[in-house]
Motif scaffolding. Sequence first.
Motif, PDB file in Angstrom:
ATOM      1  N   THR A 137      -8.009   0.238  -1.056  1.00  0.00           N
ATOM      2  CA  THR A 137      -8.105  -0.473   0.290  1.00  0.00           C
ATOM      3  C   THR A 137      -9.045   0.309   1.144  1.00  0.00           C
ATOM      4  N   LEU A 185       0.917  -1.204  -0.037  1.00  0.00           N
ATOM      5  CA  LEU A 185       0.093  -0.106   0.002  1.00  0.00           C
ATOM      6  C   LEU A 185       0.784   1.236   0.029  1.00  0.00           C
ATOM      7  N   ALA A 233      -3.173   1.939  -4.655  1.00  0.00           N
ATOM      8  CA  ALA A 233      -3.818   1.012  -3.988  1.00  0.00           C
ATOM      9  C   ALA A 233      -4.394   1.417  -2.462  1.00  0.00           C
ATOM     10  N   LEU A 234      -3.750   2.287  -1.725  1.00  0.00           N
ATOM     11  CA  LEU A 234      -4.142   2.680  -0.587  1.00  0.00           C
ATOM     12  C   LEU A 234      -5.474   3.366  -0.620  1.00  0.00           C
ATOM     13  N   LEU A 238     -10.788   2.375 -12.298  1.00  0.00           N
ATOM     14  CA  LEU A 238     -11.574   3.225 -12.939  1.00  0.00           C
ATOM     15  C   LEU A 238     -11.267   4.739 -12.679  1.00  0.00           C
ATOM     16  N   VAL A 239     -11.301   4.825 -11.150  1.00  0.00           N
ATOM     17  CA  VAL A 239     -11.288   6.130 -10.585  1.00  0.00           C
ATOM     18  C   VAL A 239      -9.874   6.104 -10.316  1.00  0.00           C
ATOM     19  N   LEU A 246     -13.469   7.873  -4.651  1.00  0.00           N
ATOM     20  CA  LEU A 246     -13.050   9.160  -5.212  1.00  0.00           C
ATOM     21  C   LEU A 246     -12.448   9.849  -4.190  1.00  0.00           C
ATOM     22  N   PHE A 247     -13.302  10.031  -2.890  1.00  0.00           N
ATOM     23  CA  PHE A 247     -12.859  10.850  -1.721  1.00  0.00           C
ATOM     24  C   PHE A 247     -11.387  10.295  -1.398  1.00  0.00           C
ATOM     25  N   PHE A 299     -10.667  18.677   3.055  1.00  0.00           N
ATOM     26  CA  PHE A 299     -11.785  17.886   2.376  1.00  0.00           C
ATOM     27  C   PHE A 299     -13.077  18.099   2.892  1.00  0.00           C
ATOM     28  N   ALA A 302      -8.982  11.641  -3.582  1.00  0.00           N
ATOM     29  CA  ALA A 302      -8.671  12.933  -3.332  1.00  0.00           C
ATOM     30  C   ALA A 302      -7.661  13.244  -2.067  1.00  0.00           C
ATOM     31  N   VAL A 303      -7.832  12.498  -1.163  1.00  0.00           N
ATOM     32  CA  VAL A 303      -6.952  12.539  -0.165  1.00  0.00           C
ATOM     33  C   VAL A 303      -5.757  12.101  -0.164  1.00  0.00           C
ATOM     34  N   PHE A 304      -5.345  10.953  -0.356  1.00  0.00           N
ATOM     35  CA  PHE A 304      -3.988  10.048  -0.278  1.00  0.00           C
ATOM     36  C   PHE A 304      -3.683   9.893  -1.749  1.00  0.00           C
ATOM     37  N   GLY A 305      -4.186  10.538  -2.774  1.00  0.00           N
ATOM     38  CA  GLY A 305      -3.721  10.478  -4.015  1.00  0.00           C
ATOM     39  C   GLY A 305      -4.021   9.220  -4.780  1.00  0.00           C
ATOM     40  N   PRO A 306      -3.907   8.951  -5.999  1.00  0.00           N
ATOM     41  CA  PRO A 306      -3.906   7.491  -6.633  1.00  0.00           C
ATOM     42  C   PRO A 306      -3.131   6.436  -6.201  1.00  0.00           C
ATOM     43  N   LEU A 334     -17.082   3.189  -4.908  1.00  0.00           N
ATOM     44  CA  LEU A 334     -16.639   4.009  -5.826  1.00  0.00           C
ATOM     45  C   LEU A 334     -16.442   5.664  -5.070  1.00  0.00           C
ATOM     46  N   PHE A 367     -16.869  16.290  -8.619  1.00  0.00           N
ATOM     47  CA  PHE A 367     -15.701  15.750  -8.025  1.00  0.00           C
ATOM     48  C   PHE A 367     -14.290  16.289  -8.664  1.00  0.00           C
ATOM     49  N   TYR A 378      -5.163  16.604   4.369  1.00  0.00           N
ATOM     50  CA  TYR A 378      -5.923  16.886   3.096  1.00  0.00           C
ATOM     51  C   TYR A 378      -7.410  16.513   3.382  1.00  0.00           C
TER      52      TYR A 378
END
Lengths: 265, 263, 270
Positions: free
Chosen positions: C149, B36, C145-146, C222-223, C135-136, B53, C139-143, C131, B228, B49
Amino acid sequence: MTLTDTGGAVGAALQIRGLAKSYVRGKPVLDGITLDIASNGITAIIGPSGTGKSTLIRCINRLVEPSSGEIIFEGRNLVTLNRTGLRAARRQIGMVFQEYNLVERLTVMENVLSGRLGYVSPFKAWMRNFPSADISEAFALLETVGLGAHAHARADALSGGQRQRVGIARALMQRPKLLLADEPTSSLDPKTSVEIMTLMRDQASQRGIPAIVNIHNVELARRFATRIVGLSGGAVVFDGAPDALGDAHLKNIYGGESWLDGGDS
Amino acid sequence: MAAIAERRWVVAPVHWATRAAWFAFAVYFVYALSHLELTPARFLAGLDYGYKFLTKLFPPDFQRWELLLKGLKESLEIAILASVLGLIISLPVSLLAARNLMPTWVTWPARMVMVVCRSFHPVIIAILFVKAVGFGALAGILALTVASLGFLGKLFTEAIEEISLKQVEAVRATGAPFMSVIAFGVVPQVFSRFIGFASYELDSNLRNSTMVGIVGAGGIGGTLFAAFQRFDYDFVCAIILSIIGMIVVGEVLTNAVKKVFRA
Amino acid sequence: MNNAAASVMEREWRRYEPGERIARFVVYAAIVAAVVMSIRTVEVIPEFILDAPEQVVDLLKRMWPPDVASYPKEIHAALLDSLHIATVGTVLGVAMALPFGFLAARNVTPWPWLNWMARLILISARSVNTLVFALFFVAVFGPGALAGTLAIAFHSIGFVGRLFSEALENTSPGPIEALRAAGAPSASVITYGYWPQVVPAFWSLVLFRWDINVRESIVLGLVGAGGVGMALDNALNLFQWNRVAMVLLAILGVVIAAEVAVTYIRKKII
């Protein structure tokens, strides 16, 4: 010891000729049964468990497909009928089951009316649009079997004896020319068993139709049947009047003899 | 007797294979966690963030309620049509797939179709339909129909396979035609369970119909995704709250229907 | 029943009681009305419907044959990532769901306001789609696997928590009463009274959720939330249909394998 007092085919409602059935090749459950059923009276079929009593009854209306032989009913050989012909024949044969086989989530009335399904189009059946004559007859039948007050109850709310009465009403609703019963009393207590057998005998004789009844209980068979057929190893080993059935025959049918002494051992 | 005092009770020992399986899982879990790439710095930055948010989400902005309502309505339409189509298709297919009523050469292909339909997430199926029939509600309807066939078909088939054949046999013995045997012998045994499954599927389609828009297959999802991407978070919040509202109302309604049919 | 009553009833047989009939009629009418209104107002171009079968066949033709060579290069690792996301997400989700499950169960937690708080949280988690969570978290941790998960974990809370609290509420009160009567502390009542009764339900719902999460983890890409969905998205954007087909086949394989595994493990442990 096959054809005895019922004798020739004259007046026979049902003729079974050399009927054989094997579920596993080379292991016949029924091995060439030949029987003539007279046009009235109750024929009791007795025999040890697993000897093909149930298979015999189910071969008659082909819930089980016979391997070979002939079954002549109303001038036609049931064994060779196509699907349409078979359905037409089944309409004339009422059947009563050991575990009642009611559709449990339907009401008593719907179960009784299901005896007319062969005569009502599937769409009308789906809409529960039965002819009013059928509905009147169903109510009358429910009165006859003593369940007039339960028409709207769901079948799974009834006791065993009541369910079997519904089962009989359903079979009679077909206005059958022959009544089959597969161990109709085996799931019932002794008193209810006698009541159910009385009901079947009276209805069969009132309507002048023959009944074939598989039965475990030899005493009930003696009391209600006009004719007893003993099966053993897939063959008829006794065929005669109830009075003629002696201990020697029973020993021949069921094997052993200690159970005949009536001892508790 | 002294022996009584000597007797000891030991908790039933855990089988070594079970221990080994748990150990293997623990090792795997740690390995997967390391994938991860979660570092303390990233975690702290994320918290920061996340806080920003959340503050941007509130208060929700309902100013563009017409757009919102249009999207919700389209989602609802997609869910209703897909559920009905899925139901109509899955009834015969599940009958074909029931092993107690049909021969193997019929059940096998019917089952394969349902497995494939069930294996893909509705949104994945939606992408393919968007590519095939273009953007819009039609792709969403088709995608959710396929998904419904997968799930309803499976549940229906299981329900049909659990019926009592004795009851069917009795109806068959009256000489009833095939369709009447189904109507009196099979349907009463499965009807209320089918109502339950169908309302479950309607709920599930309602949820998914709000998502297929993310890939352009119609409904509120498209509006949500766009908001979004424009960092329009107070509108995002309004959309999410509306979706939750619609889903809750939907569940209340389907529960009422289940009560009517005693499912 | 006397004969007079019977004769009145004779032609009166109906399948349902009047109230029931009306209720059913209302439901059927509402369904028909909803369908008709949906058909009339939904924005679907009729020509597209007629065209749809042809288009789908055309798409399938373009997909054939699947690009097998791309599997080891671009798909395999992403597919494993999806599995990791599903598994870790399920474990985290279950860990977070358990406390809420206990709080939501009325027989375990005797304070109604706590029950309702827990239920509200469970309903919210269930109502927000994976999903949307993805998206949320992107936005918070960047794209990556984290985000995926955490999305899986948070959405799973609702499902697992609700079913777990229902399982708790269905436990038999007898053993609990006996333990309380013996003066056992609350924690011991849970471990000795409730837990043994809900263990089978617990494992079965964890396995069930994992199975669902495997499917969900595949979409997350996809997101931008990691896994094989990103490979799918890439292939789609580049119109590499043969590779799309390969990704879909790989997904099918994994999903079916997961279902088989779940069925097998469930038989083993229950």
